[in-house]
Design a protein around this motif. Structure first.
Motif, mmCIF file in Angstrom:
data_model
loop_
_atom_site.group_PDB
_atom_site.id
_atom_site.type_symbol
_atom_site.label_atom_id
_atom_site.label_comp_id
_atom_site.label_asym_id
_atom_site.label_seq_id
_atom_site.Cartn_x
_atom_site.Cartn_y
_atom_site.Cartn_z
ATOM 1 N N PRO A 218 -18.221 -37.243 -28.883
ATOM 2 C CA PRO A 218 -16.969 -36.590 -28.480
ATOM 3 C C PRO A 218 -17.182 -35.108 -28.157
ATOM 4 O O PRO A 218 -17.968 -34.425 -28.815
ATOM 5 N N ILE A 219 -16.477 -34.639 -27.160
ATOM 6 C CA ILE A 219 -16.636 -33.257 -26.704
ATOM 7 C C ILE A 219 -16.448 -32.243 -27.830
ATOM 8 O O ILE A 219 -17.258 -31.320 -27.965
ATOM 9 N N PRO A 220 -15.421 -32.355 -28.682
ATOM 10 C CA PRO A 220 -15.286 -31.350 -29.756
ATOM 11 C C PRO A 220 -16.505 -31.303 -30.681
ATOM 12 O O PRO A 220 -16.889 -30.225 -31.140
ATOM 13 N N VAL A 221 -17.118 -32.442 -30.933
ATOM 14 C CA VAL A 221 -18.309 -32.489 -31.784
ATOM 15 C C VAL A 221 -19.468 -31.791 -31.078
ATOM 16 O O VAL A 221 -20.192 -30.992 -31.679
ATOM 17 N N ARG A 222 -19.624 -32.060 -29.793
ATOM 18 C CA ARG A 222 -20.705 -31.439 -29.027
ATOM 19 C C ARG A 222 -20.517 -29.933 -28.925
ATOM 20 O O ARG A 222 -21.475 -29.176 -29.066
ATOM 21 N N VAL A 223 -19.286 -29.478 -28.692
ATOM 22 C CA VAL A 223 -19.026 -28.035 -28.606
ATOM 23 C C VAL A 223 -19.304 -27.390 -29.963
ATOM 24 O O VAL A 223 -19.907 -26.314 -30.038
ATOM 25 N N HIS B 185 -31.231 -30.213 -16.975
ATOM 26 C CA HIS B 185 -30.312 -30.835 -16.025
ATOM 27 C C HIS B 185 -29.674 -29.748 -15.183
ATOM 28 O O HIS B 185 -29.580 -28.588 -15.601
ATOM 29 N N GLY B 186 -29.208 -30.120 -14.017
ATOM 30 C CA GLY B 186 -28.562 -29.162 -13.138
ATOM 31 C C GLY B 186 -29.425 -27.938 -12.930
ATOM 32 O O GLY B 186 -30.623 -28.036 -12.682
ATOM 33 N N SER B 187 -28.831 -26.765 -13.066
ATOM 34 C CA SER B 187 -29.563 -25.516 -12.888
ATOM 35 C C SER B 187 -30.201 -25.023 -14.192
ATOM 36 O O SER B 187 -30.833 -23.971 -14.218
ATOM 37 N N TRP B 188 -30.055 -25.785 -15.254
ATOM 38 C CA TRP B 188 -30.567 -25.390 -16.558
ATOM 39 C C TRP B 188 -32.011 -25.864 -16.737
ATOM 40 O O TRP B 188 -32.309 -27.033 -16.550
ATOM 41 N N ASP B 189 -32.883 -24.947 -17.149
ATOM 42 C CA ASP B 189 -34.257 -25.310 -17.460
ATOM 43 C C ASP B 189 -34.285 -25.981 -18.836
ATOM 44 O O ASP B 189 -33.237 -26.266 -19.420
ATOM 45 N N TRP B 190 -35.455 -26.209 -19.383
ATOM 46 C CA TRP B 190 -35.581 -26.881 -20.674
ATOM 47 C C TRP B 190 -34.754 -26.161 -21.741
ATOM 48 O O TRP B 190 -34.809 -24.946 -21.875
ATOM 49 N N HIS B 191 -33.993 -26.948 -22.469
ATOM 50 C CA HIS B 191 -33.203 -26.439 -23.581
ATOM 51 C C HIS B 191 -32.929 -27.593 -24.533
ATOM 52 O O HIS B 191 -33.293 -28.732 -24.251
ATOM 53 N N LEU B 192 -32.322 -27.279 -25.651
ATOM 54 C CA LEU B 192 -32.042 -28.301 -26.656
ATOM 55 C C LEU B 192 -30.626 -28.830 -26.533
ATOM 56 O O LEU B 192 -29.684 -28.060 -26.337
ATOM 57 N N HIS B 193 -30.500 -30.120 -26.654
ATOM 58 C CA HIS B 193 -29.217 -30.754 -26.934
ATOM 59 C C HIS B 193 -29.362 -31.283 -28.356
ATOM 60 O O HIS B 193 -30.385 -31.850 -28.716
ATOM 61 N N PHE B 194 -28.339 -31.084 -29.136
ATOM 62 C CA PHE B 194 -28.445 -31.401 -30.554
ATOM 63 C C PHE B 194 -27.752 -32.693 -30.943
ATOM 64 O O PHE B 194 -27.821 -33.107 -32.092
ATOM 65 N N PRO C 293 -23.475 -34.935 -37.121
ATOM 66 C CA PRO C 293 -24.853 -35.433 -37.164
ATOM 67 C C PRO C 293 -25.630 -34.833 -35.985
ATOM 68 O O PRO C 293 -25.104 -34.737 -34.880
ATOM 69 N N GLN C 294 -26.849 -34.407 -36.229
ATOM 70 C CA GLN C 294 -27.645 -33.852 -35.140
ATOM 71 C C GLN C 294 -28.905 -34.687 -34.913
ATOM 72 O O GLN C 294 -29.492 -35.202 -35.853
ATOM 73 N N GLN C 295 -29.271 -34.796 -33.672
ATOM 74 C CA GLN C 295 -30.538 -35.393 -33.267
ATOM 75 C C GLN C 295 -31.073 -34.556 -32.121
ATOM 76 O O GLN C 295 -30.884 -34.896 -30.945
ATOM 77 N N PRO C 296 -31.714 -33.417 -32.441
ATOM 78 C CA PRO C 296 -32.152 -32.507 -31.389
ATOM 79 C C PRO C 296 -33.153 -33.156 -30.441
ATOM 80 O O PRO C 296 -33.979 -33.968 -30.844
ATOM 81 N N ARG C 297 -33.018 -32.777 -29.167
ATOM 82 C CA ARG C 297 -33.980 -33.233 -28.177
ATOM 83 C C ARG C 297 -34.015 -32.233 -27.031
ATOM 84 O O ARG C 297 -33.016 -31.583 -26.734
ATOM 85 N N LEU C 298 -35.157 -32.104 -26.410
ATOM 86 C CA LEU C 298 -35.304 -31.252 -25.240
ATOM 87 C C LEU C 298 -34.761 -31.963 -24.015
ATOM 88 O O LEU C 298 -34.957 -33.170 -23.846
ATOM 89 N N THR C 299 -34.093 -31.206 -23.164
ATOM 90 C CA THR C 299 -33.549 -31.786 -21.941
ATOM 91 C C THR C 299 -33.462 -30.696 -20.879
ATOM 92 O O THR C 299 -33.521 -29.514 -21.183
ATOM 93 N N GLU D 169 -19.977 -24.409 -17.928
ATOM 94 C CA GLU D 169 -20.995 -25.364 -17.489
ATOM 95 C C GLU D 169 -21.373 -26.359 -18.589
ATOM 96 O O GLU D 169 -22.533 -26.709 -18.765
ATOM 97 N N PHE D 170 -20.365 -26.826 -19.309
ATOM 98 C CA PHE D 170 -20.600 -27.756 -20.401
ATOM 99 C C PHE D 170 -20.788 -29.160 -19.836
ATOM 100 O O PHE D 170 -19.935 -29.660 -19.102
ATOM 101 N N THR D 171 -21.872 -29.795 -20.188
ATOM 102 C CA THR D 171 -22.186 -31.131 -19.690
ATOM 103 C C THR D 171 -21.080 -32.110 -20.059
ATOM 104 O O THR D 171 -20.667 -32.185 -21.209
#
Length: 189
Positions: A111-116, A96-105, A88-94, A42-44
């Motif tokens: 790019p997907i490899p960086v996000r993973v 989406h979908g079936s996911w409740d509040w969580h962090l995206h960094f 580089p990280q810029q954490p933020r609360l988000t 379930e990776f965005t």
């Protein structure tokens, strides 16, 4: 130990990534295989994976393999720090979908490899900070070296789920006990 609802899936995604390099067959060698891996977790933005992402994901897999082999919090922390320094990280609360509040960094368009890498690294941060690095394990079956994340309450999980290793090991032990027991009875007669 109960982790945040987004930590456990990221840890499982990391173990699954390491296990894609098990045996003779490369299970993440194509864009289609990478997309399926990301979709399953379930990776965005999974559908935006491209051929250019496959090699960096293999590099990340090698880093995560080192994490599972490290076994000591200091060693894991060192590898995780290297992973975080590379992104580089810029954490933020988000949510989406079936996911409740969580962090995206990191930005969703990174790019997907960086996000993973960031997702896996941040989940590993939680393990190190909570003193749970020992939950990163290698399958206890003699003929398997897949990795697993032990999320059981009492830290008792020993076998991976991919190779049916627990069942095979228990059946073999049962048969051995039966053979030994039968052999003793014959000798005693």
């Amino acid at each position: 130990m109960k982790f945040a609802h987004d930590t456990e899936p990221s840890l499982l995604m990391a173990a699954d990534l390491v296990n894609t390099d098990y045996g003779d067959e490369e299970r993440l060698g194509t864009v289609e295989a990478l997309k399926e891996y990301l979709r399953r977790h379930e990776f965005t933005g999974w559908s935006s994976a491209a051929a250019r992402d496959v090699a960096p994901i293999h590099d990340l897999r090698a880093e995560l393999t080192r994490v599972f082999a490290a076994q000591h919090p200091d060693a894991v922390a060192g590898i995780v720090n290297e992973m975080l320094a590379a992104t580089p990280q810029q954490p933020r609360l988000t949510r989406h979908g079936s996911w409740d509040w969580h962090l995206h960094f990191i930005d969703d368009d990174a790019p997907i490899p960086v996000r993973v890498r960031v997702e896996c690294a941040m989940a590993l941060v939680d393990l190190v900070r909570s003193g749970n690095v020992d939950r990163l394990k290698t399958c206890a079956a003699d003929d398997c070296d897949r990795v697993l994340v032990d999320l059981s309450k009492n830290r008792s999980r020993r076998f991976c789920t991919e190779g049916n290793c627990g069942n095979r090991t228990h059946v073999a032990a049962y048969r051995e006990r039966r053979a030994t027991s039968s052999g003793m009875r014959r000798d005693e007669s």
